[in-house]
Design a protein around this motif. Sequence first.
Motif, mmCIF file in Angstrom:
data_model
loop_
_atom_site.group_PDB
_atom_site.id
_atom_site.type_symbol
_atom_site.label_atom_id
_atom_site.label_comp_id
_atom_site.label_asym_id
_atom_site.label_seq_id
_atom_site.Cartn_x
_atom_site.Cartn_y
_atom_site.Cartn_z
ATOM 1 N N GLY A 118 -33.179 32.258 60.240
ATOM 2 C CA GLY A 118 -31.727 32.389 60.274
ATOM 3 C C GLY A 118 -31.255 33.822 60.131
ATOM 4 O O GLY A 118 -30.060 34.094 60.241
ATOM 5 N N LEU A 119 -32.196 34.759 59.910
ATOM 6 C CA LEU A 119 -31.814 36.165 59.775
ATOM 7 C C LEU A 119 -33.012 37.063 60.093
ATOM 8 O O LEU A 119 -34.159 36.626 60.107
ATOM 9 N N PHE A 120 -32.686 38.317 60.381
ATOM 10 C CA PHE A 120 -33.733 39.321 60.607
ATOM 11 C C PHE A 120 -33.177 40.675 60.217
ATOM 12 O O PHE A 120 -31.992 40.969 60.416
ATOM 13 N N SER A 121 -34.053 41.527 59.683
ATOM 14 C CA SER A 121 -33.677 42.893 59.344
ATOM 15 C C SER A 121 -34.868 43.794 59.610
ATOM 16 O O SER A 121 -36.004 43.465 59.240
ATOM 17 N N GLY A 122 -34.609 44.917 60.284
ATOM 18 C CA GLY A 122 -35.703 45.835 60.566
ATOM 19 C C GLY A 122 -35.317 46.868 61.602
ATOM 20 O O GLY A 122 -34.154 46.957 62.006
ATOM 21 N N GLU A 123 -36.312 47.647 62.068
ATOM 22 C CA GLU A 123 -36.089 48.682 63.068
ATOM 23 C C GLU A 123 -36.522 48.170 64.440
ATOM 24 O O GLU A 123 -37.634 47.678 64.606
ATOM 25 N N LEU A 124 -35.599 48.291 65.424
ATOM 26 C CA LEU A 124 -35.873 47.835 66.782
ATOM 27 C C LEU A 124 -35.325 48.849 67.778
ATOM 28 O O LEU A 124 -34.833 49.905 67.390
#
Length: 230
Positions: A192-198
């Motif tokens: 339901g969520l994501f956090s990071g460098e893309l």
Amino acid sequence: EKFEKHFNNNLYGILISDENHVVIDANNVACDIIGLSRKEIMYSDIRQFLAPDIELDVSKIQKTINQNGSHLGETQIKTSSLTDLPVELNVSLLRNTGGKHITSWAFKDISVQKEAEKALKFSEQQYKLQFNNTLVGTIIGKPSGEILAVNPAACKMLGYAQEELIGKHRDIIFDSQNPDNAKALQARVQNGLFSGELEFIHKNGQPIAVELSSVIYDGENGEKRTIVSI
């Protein structure tokens, strides 16, 4: 006795007036809303409680009821403190034992509802102000990839105007085939969520490294929505 019980325990305030616009009865709720006792309300002019634009002519009231029903919509009731209280108003025409028309005015206090609507509108205005002026790029869309809204900060980062992105698919700015991006989309589906460098894609085709957080939430009518902050 049954009628009297129903009359006084109704959820609506009720004032009954005769053809001369004189109040001939008032229930307990009406007295509470207006802030006067039944004795103080009885034999007063109904016009001192109703909004000036309310039609009192019996023939016109009947025409309104025939065309639109008894619900007159939102208006105001004048209280003892001379304040205009927002109410929902309904009207009914009856005849007394002498065959003369009497009019029943039923109203419900909606001041709490109106205050809630006012607070919600203010909250929406504050959110819109923040959405449009924050330095964080924000994109609202559907899990399927359709872009529904994008703020000026995101447009500046990506080199697009808002109208060039709204209604388009995220693939215009986000390569779903990129292995890291594909893993991020899968992680968001699972958690339901994501956090990071893309990486996003600028309008000129160049990749842009971003720090991103994204969540899936329930929008209007229970439809899933996504919000991406970059």
